[in-house]
Enzyme design. Sequence first.
Site, PDB file in Angstrom:
ATOM      1  N   GLY A  13       0.814  -1.217   0.000  1.00 26.39           N
ATOM      2  CA  GLY A  13       0.000   0.000   0.000  1.00 26.39           C
ATOM      3  C   GLY A  13       0.843   1.262   0.000  1.00 26.39           C
ATOM      4  N   GLY A  89      -4.154  -1.799   6.836  1.00 25.98           N
ATOM      5  CA  GLY A  89      -5.355  -1.127   7.338  1.00 25.98           C
ATOM      6  C   GLY A  89      -6.281  -0.711   6.210  1.00 25.98           C
ATOM      7  N   THR A  91     -10.276   1.510   5.395  1.00 22.10           N
ATOM      8  CA  THR A  91     -11.371   2.358   5.902  1.00 22.10           C
ATOM      9  C   THR A  91     -12.693   1.866   5.326  1.00 22.10           C
ATOM     10  OG1 THR A  91     -11.050   3.888   4.054  1.00 22.10           O
ATOM     11  CG2 THR A  91     -10.010   4.487   6.136  1.00 22.10           C
ATOM     12  N   ASP A  93     -15.644   4.220   5.799  1.00 19.74           N
ATOM     13  CA  ASP A  93     -16.192   5.402   6.464  1.00 19.74           C
ATOM     14  C   ASP A  93     -17.707   5.498   6.314  1.00 19.74           C
ATOM     15  OD1 ASP A  93     -13.565   5.971   6.993  1.00 19.74           O
ATOM     16  OD2 ASP A  93     -13.459   7.777   5.756  1.00 19.74           O
ATOM     17  N   GLN A 146     -12.829  10.992  14.591  1.00 20.05           N
ATOM     18  CA  GLN A 146     -13.104  11.602  13.289  1.00 20.05           C
ATOM     19  C   GLN A 146     -14.551  11.343  12.901  1.00 20.05           C
ATOM     20  OE1 GLN A 146     -11.562  13.611  10.996  1.00 20.05           O
ATOM     21  NE2 GLN A 146     -13.457  13.432   9.837  1.00 20.05           N
ATOM     22  N   GLY A 148     -17.437  10.256  11.002  1.00 17.69           N
ATOM     23  CA  GLY A 148     -17.524   9.241   9.940  1.00 17.69           C
ATOM     24  C   GLY A 148     -16.617   8.044  10.134  1.00 17.69           C
ATOM     25  N   TYR A 152     -13.053   2.959  12.528  1.00 23.53           N
ATOM     26  CA  TYR A 152     -11.616   3.147  12.300  1.00 23.53           C
ATOM     27  C   TYR A 152     -10.930   3.734  13.540  1.00 23.53           C
ATOM     28  CZ  TYR A 152      -7.513   4.780   9.549  1.00 23.53           C
ATOM     29  OH  TYR A 152      -6.252   5.020   9.043  1.00 23.53           O
TER      30      TYR A 152
HETATM   31  N1  CAA Z   1     -17.972  17.823  11.288  1.00 23.56           N
HETATM   32  C1  CAA Z   1     -19.242  18.217  11.359  1.00 23.56           C
HETATM   33  N2  CAA Z   1     -20.173  17.898  10.462  1.00 23.56           N
HETATM   34  C2  CAA Z   1     -19.783  17.109   9.444  1.00 23.56           C
HETATM   35  C3  CAA Z   1     -18.457  16.653   9.306  1.00 23.56           C
HETATM   36  C4  CAA Z   1     -17.535  17.057  10.275  1.00 23.56           C
HETATM   37  N3  CAA Z   1     -16.235  16.665  10.213  1.00 23.56           N
HETATM   38  N4  CAA Z   1     -18.372  15.891   8.199  1.00 23.56           N
HETATM   39  C5  CAA Z   1     -19.612  15.860   7.647  1.00 23.56           C
HETATM   40  N5  CAA Z   1     -20.444  16.608   8.391  1.00 23.56           N
HETATM   41  C6  CAA Z   1     -21.877  16.880   8.141  1.00 23.56           C
HETATM   42  C7  CAA Z   1     -22.123  17.333   6.711  1.00 23.56           C
HETATM   43  O1  CAA Z   1     -21.851  18.710   6.575  1.00 23.56           O
HETATM   44  C8  CAA Z   1     -23.595  17.005   6.551  1.00 23.56           C
HETATM   45  O2  CAA Z   1     -24.374  17.995   7.193  1.00 23.56           O
HETATM   46  P1  CAA Z   1     -25.812  18.453   6.607  1.00 23.56           P
HETATM   47  O3  CAA Z   1     -26.655  17.194   6.612  1.00 23.56           O
HETATM   48  O4  CAA Z   1     -26.282  19.492   7.588  1.00 23.56           O
HETATM   49  O5  CAA Z   1     -25.538  18.993   5.253  1.00 23.56           O
HETATM   50  C9  CAA Z   1     -23.720  15.729   7.356  1.00 23.56           C
HETATM   51  O6  CAA Z   1     -22.600  15.672   8.240  1.00 23.56           O
HETATM   52  C10 CAA Z   1     -23.687  14.485   6.486  1.00 23.56           C
HETATM   53  O7  CAA Z   1     -23.931  13.419   7.325  1.00 23.56           O
HETATM   54  P2  CAA Z   1     -24.343  12.016   6.755  1.00 23.56           P
HETATM   55  O8  CAA Z   1     -24.591  11.085   7.863  1.00 23.56           O
HETATM   56  O9  CAA Z   1     -25.421  12.202   5.707  1.00 23.56           O
HETATM   57  O10 CAA Z   1     -22.989  11.562   6.084  1.00 23.56           O
HETATM   58  P3  CAA Z   1     -22.627  11.196   4.602  1.00 23.56           P
HETATM   59  O11 CAA Z   1     -23.304   9.922   4.261  1.00 23.56           O
HETATM   60  O12 CAA Z   1     -22.780  12.386   3.723  1.00 23.56           O
HETATM   61  O13 CAA Z   1     -21.043  10.901   4.757  1.00 23.56           O
HETATM   62  C11 CAA Z   1     -18.885  10.995   5.771  1.00 23.56           C
HETATM   63  C12 CAA Z   1     -20.306  11.547   5.719  1.00 23.56           C
HETATM   64  C13 CAA Z   1     -18.815   9.515   5.493  1.00 23.56           C
HETATM   65  C14 CAA Z   1     -18.360  11.255   7.152  1.00 23.56           C
HETATM   66  C15 CAA Z   1     -18.059  11.741   4.704  1.00 23.56           C
HETATM   67  O14 CAA Z   1     -18.164  13.112   4.968  1.00 23.56           O
HETATM   68  C16 CAA Z   1     -16.596  11.371   4.716  1.00 23.56           C
HETATM   69  O15 CAA Z   1     -16.164  10.462   4.043  1.00 23.56           O
HETATM   70  N6  CAA Z   1     -15.775  12.099   5.513  1.00 23.56           N
HETATM   71  C17 CAA Z   1     -14.342  11.870   5.596  1.00 23.56           C
HETATM   72  C18 CAA Z   1     -14.015  11.076   6.814  1.00 23.56           C
HETATM   73  C19 CAA Z   1     -12.512  11.010   6.948  1.00 23.56           C
HETATM   74  O16 CAA Z   1     -11.857  11.981   7.244  1.00 23.56           O
HETATM   75  N7  CAA Z   1     -11.936   9.841   6.718  1.00 23.56           N
HETATM   76  C20 CAA Z   1     -10.545   9.688   6.775  1.00 23.56           C
HETATM   77  C21 CAA Z   1     -10.097   8.777   5.691  1.00 23.56           C
HETATM   78  S1  CAA Z   1      -8.317   8.782   5.531  1.00 23.56           S
HETATM   79  C22 CAA Z   1      -7.789   7.907   6.824  1.00 23.56           C
HETATM   80  O17 CAA Z   1      -8.503   7.330   7.561  1.00 23.56           O
HETATM   81  C23 CAA Z   1      -6.303   7.871   7.027  1.00 23.56           C
HETATM   82  C24 CAA Z   1      -5.939   8.373   8.367  1.00 23.56           C
HETATM   83  O18 CAA Z   1      -5.623   7.572   9.229  1.00 23.56           O
HETATM   84  C25 CAA Z   1      -5.894   9.816   8.611  1.00 23.56           C
END
Ligand code: CAA
Length: 246
Positions: A13, A89, A91, A93, A146, A148, A152
């Site tokens: 990866g 690892g 995800t 999410d 985090q 979502g 994880y």
């Molecule tokens: N804080 C506050 N609100 C948030 C937010 C946050 N960080 N992220 C999303 N929201 C809100 C949106 O604005 C939206 O609000 P409205 O409904 O008022 O418009 C709402 O949450 C959406 O919620 P849903 O339950 O409908 O979520 P979704 O199905 O749209 O998906 C999610 C949400 C899956 C969290 C998507 O935003 C996402 O993929 N986020 C990224 C998560 C992330 O950072 N993952 C890291 C991956 S990399 C990794 O993991 C490596 C590492 O170790 C760092």
Amino acid sequence: MQARVALVTGGTGGIGTSIVKRLAGMGHKVATNFRDEARGRAWHQGMKDAGFDIAMAAGDVSSPEQAAALVQEVERQLGPVEILVNNAGITRDSTFHKMSAQQWNEVICTNLNSCFNVTRPVIEGMRQRKWGRIVQISSINGQKGQYGQANYAAAKAGMHGFTISLAQENARFGITVNTVSPGYIGTDMVMAVPEEVREKIIAQIPTGRLGTPEEIAYAVGFFIPDEAGWITGANLSANGGQYMGW
Ligand code: CAA
């Protein structure tokens, strides 16, 4: 430095490849596993072309049986594992109220249960030989949580609980056990995050950019030499200043 046998799980990866290269560059004999044969072969050829001779073993680390078999295969090819990097690892999410049992279980099994599955077959040998290095690749999101990532973050925080217990049990056997907690690194995993979400994340990183896999590999390499023998149970954050816990 003495050449050691190292196993890096998930070495094909983004971060894993850099860790493999770093340990090989330090003079160690390095192995990794693959789940998908065709992908594994292509990666292996690419590494060969780049001048790295890496041992490969088939196996999914979320399965105890496959993990035991892959350790056995690595040891058959290279000898007893002396350095283990639990890096594999994934995800899945989702906000928790929408999360399926499958999304929960896949992440817990691959990211956390794998630490048991792979470390268990190597720990007795390390204790007998009175030397070992075990490094878990956790995440900033195991430290701060985090949105979502309940699955994880739970797995990644669990990895550090594993680290600090194993560190206590094995310190007197010359084995150090540490965690590296990367922040957001420019790998496929992070690039899969929706662009507008990623832009917001980058805005929260004081360095103003994503990290590189090489910067994580450097942090892993720090724990390996004999001079690092007094550092155990540590959690080294490498996150561009995004989370400054202590
Ligand atoms: N804080 C506050 N609100 C948030 C937010 C946050 N960080 N992220 C999303 N929201 C809100 C949106 O604005 C939206 O609000 P409205 O409904 O008022 O418009 C709402 O949450 C959406 O919620 P849903 O339950 O409908 O979520 P979704 O199905 O749209 O998906 C999610 C949400 C899956 C969290 C998507 O935003 C996402 O993929 N986020 C990224 C998560 C992330 O950072 N993952 C890291 C991956 S990399 C990794 O993991 C490596 C590492 O170790 C760092």
